[in-house]
Design a protein around this motif. Sequence first.
Motif, mmCIF file in Angstrom:
data_model
loop_
_atom_site.group_PDB
_atom_site.id
_atom_site.type_symbol
_atom_site.label_atom_id
_atom_site.label_comp_id
_atom_site.label_asym_id
_atom_site.label_seq_id
_atom_site.Cartn_x
_atom_site.Cartn_y
_atom_site.Cartn_z
ATOM 1 N N ARG A 1 0.828 -1.216 0.000
ATOM 2 C CA ARG A 1 0.000 0.000 0.000
ATOM 3 C C ARG A 1 0.856 1.256 0.000
ATOM 4 N N MET A 2 2.077 1.089 0.419
ATOM 5 C CA MET A 2 2.988 2.230 0.385
ATOM 6 C C MET A 2 3.495 2.486 -1.039
ATOM 7 N N ARG A 3 3.191 1.548 -1.924
ATOM 8 C CA ARG A 3 3.546 1.647 -3.343
ATOM 9 C C ARG A 3 5.050 1.646 -3.541
ATOM 10 N N LYS B 1 5.962 -3.712 -9.096
ATOM 11 C CA LYS B 1 4.649 -4.140 -9.617
ATOM 12 C C LYS B 1 4.724 -5.547 -10.193
ATOM 13 N N ASP C 1 12.482 14.165 5.626
ATOM 14 C CA ASP C 1 11.275 13.432 5.247
ATOM 15 C C ASP C 1 11.396 11.996 5.757
ATOM 16 N N VAL D 1 10.308 9.318 4.372
ATOM 17 C CA VAL D 1 10.518 8.302 3.343
ATOM 18 C C VAL D 1 11.368 8.751 2.151
ATOM 19 N N LYS D 2 11.446 10.043 1.906
ATOM 20 C CA LYS D 2 12.198 10.510 0.731
ATOM 21 C C LYS D 2 13.668 10.691 1.079
ATOM 22 N N SER E 1 5.102 13.595 1.981
ATOM 23 C CA SER E 1 4.805 12.521 1.033
ATOM 24 C C SER E 1 4.095 11.343 1.703
ATOM 25 N N LEU F 1 0.358 9.863 0.972
ATOM 26 C CA LEU F 1 0.127 8.453 0.674
ATOM 27 C C LEU F 1 -1.013 7.894 1.533
ATOM 28 N N VAL G 1 -4.197 9.014 0.069
ATOM 29 C CA VAL G 1 -4.520 8.213 -1.116
ATOM 30 C C VAL G 1 -5.142 6.872 -0.699
ATOM 31 N N CYS G 2 -4.526 6.226 0.290
ATOM 32 C CA CYS G 2 -5.058 4.928 0.755
ATOM 33 C C CYS G 2 -6.473 5.085 1.321
ATOM 34 N N GLU G 3 -6.680 6.141 2.084
ATOM 35 C CA GLU G 3 -8.014 6.391 2.657
ATOM 36 C C GLU G 3 -9.041 6.630 1.554
ATOM 37 N N GLU H 1 -8.882 5.467 -1.487
ATOM 38 C CA GLU H 1 -9.131 4.159 -2.120
ATOM 39 C C GLU H 1 -10.133 3.353 -1.300
ATOM 40 N N ASP H 2 -9.934 3.333 0.014
ATOM 41 C CA ASP H 2 -10.810 2.536 0.886
ATOM 42 C C ASP H 2 -12.226 3.116 0.925
ATOM 43 N N GLU I 1 -9.155 2.319 -7.122
ATOM 44 C CA GLU I 1 -7.731 2.006 -7.162
ATOM 45 C C GLU I 1 -7.022 3.162 -7.865
ATOM 46 N N ILE I 2 -6.130 3.796 -7.143
ATOM 47 C CA ILE I 2 -5.430 4.955 -7.713
ATOM 48 C C ILE I 2 -4.028 4.519 -8.124
ATOM 49 N N ASP J 1 -0.101 4.677 -9.245
ATOM 50 C CA ASP J 1 1.046 5.477 -8.783
ATOM 51 C C ASP J 1 1.213 6.747 -9.631
ATOM 52 N N GLU J 2 0.973 6.571 -10.929
ATOM 53 C CA GLU J 2 1.196 7.695 -11.859
ATOM 54 C C GLU J 2 0.212 8.844 -11.598
ATOM 55 N N ILE K 1 -0.731 9.862 -8.573
ATOM 56 C CA ILE K 1 -0.470 10.552 -7.301
ATOM 57 C C ILE K 1 0.149 11.947 -7.495
#
Lengths: 412, 82
Positions: free
Chosen positions: A205-207, A211, A269, A271-272, B38, B42, B45-47, B49-50, B55-56, B58-59, B61
């Motif tokens: 979910r963190m992408r 893929k 940050d 994560v970045k 960031s 994210l 985005v997850c919230e 989606e739920d 379904e979002i 990556d591109e 975002i």
Amino acid sequence: MTTKKRVVITGSSIASPLGNTPETYWQNLCRGHYGLGPITTFDTSESKTKVGACLNPIPMPTNLTPLEEKMSSNLSLLSAYCAEQAILQAGLDFSQEDVRQAGVVMGSGFLNLYDLEDFYQGLYQANRPASPTIIPLNMSSAPASRIAMTYGLKGVIKSVSTACASGFTAILDSVHLIRDGYQEIMLAGGSDLILCKTIVHAWERMRVLSKERENPTMVCRPFDKDRDGIALGDGAAIFVLESLEHARQRGATILAEIVGGFQNADSLDLVKPDSKGEIICMEQALQEANLEANAIDMIYAHATGTRLNDVTEYQSMLAVFKEQLENIPVCGLKSMLGHTMGASGPMSLVAALGTLKSGYFYPIPNLNRLEEGVDLFITKTGQTLSDVHHILINTFAFGGINVCLVVSTFRE
Amino acid sequence: MIVKQEVRSALVKIIQEQTKMEEAEFTHLESFEGIIDSLTLLEIVCEIEDNFDLEIDDEQIPQFRSFDDVVQLVSTMVQASP
């Protein structure tokens, strides 16, 4: 404590899908074998991610009593296995040592997730009561304590957690303890067991995960133009570090010397990554090692395989090594082993010892076309280099924590 | 129009919850850059989606630049979903 002591490696160990001894691991790395395969640690039928680097099974120490085994988490057992192997290789007999001068620092990015996930499932799904052992078994210092108790070590015993840099933080802390005269022998390394359902789903979910979720030859592609994320892996590696004087006194075989290292933080940050912090970390590690950039013969990059991390690491390396970078061989392990979090730095260090010994420079599997604008000296087929004396190893973690080490062949 | 209003209300709640900001603090921002980090983005985005069963990719975002962008994007996706 006035003179800084030299710190050498006299024992190493590994637990990985590519082997549970440094020799097997090294041979399999050189053959380009994949440690990635179907995840067997949980039922992946509801998971997009089907592939990871599992230990199959977790190797067990041979010197624990059945009760000690029962009173150890999976992470502690994994760590104890590696400690036993490293001590055997170092030929250390702690009954002959001043155990007040011997300690353990272990690094893990996560807590003991396998056991905790099982505990929570039992509690919430089956209403299974909590065992009183959950706390001592799962406290983050448990692996270090398990190792210390097995050998009766009475020096500095602790666990550290700096995400993916945890194992290197443990090693660097240990180097400092020996270098500054506080300890003579340290067991140091990293271990992480992350292939459990909760964590794999959270990474999904963190992408951050690739893929490509099934084919190991496509899953993680560090520095490749088409890279799309990381794969996950379990593993551990622990080293015996000693002061040079102590190693000499007992006639130990010296595998290598840790000549420098540095830890810093981006503080920007969670994560970045940030190039500025990475550059400072590499430069300071070189300075600690008293080496110019052109003295580095090889770089083990952190090379996670994400779009942002690899480019940032490349820019950082370029800023440090400038035009020399194109002549420095660069490799990385994560397309073979996945990202083993706190164990990833120590697992690179085991491989670096293989490179120092043999000069062999192996390819990065799955790297087919370098990212545009990235100009790195990589090998497609593997080659043996002459005169590899100094290797820089990078770990750049979430939270903006950076740890770099320089490991060298031992010279009088 | 109704869809967009409903989406807007839901998004206000989600972003308030995730950022701990008051509505007025983020609805008028020209860009989230430097205000919402960031990782929080994210989570948002997850919230989304739920909440919206979407379904979002990556591109998509990077298109979440401002509140209005998010409302527009999510409304379009909700309307397009079966």
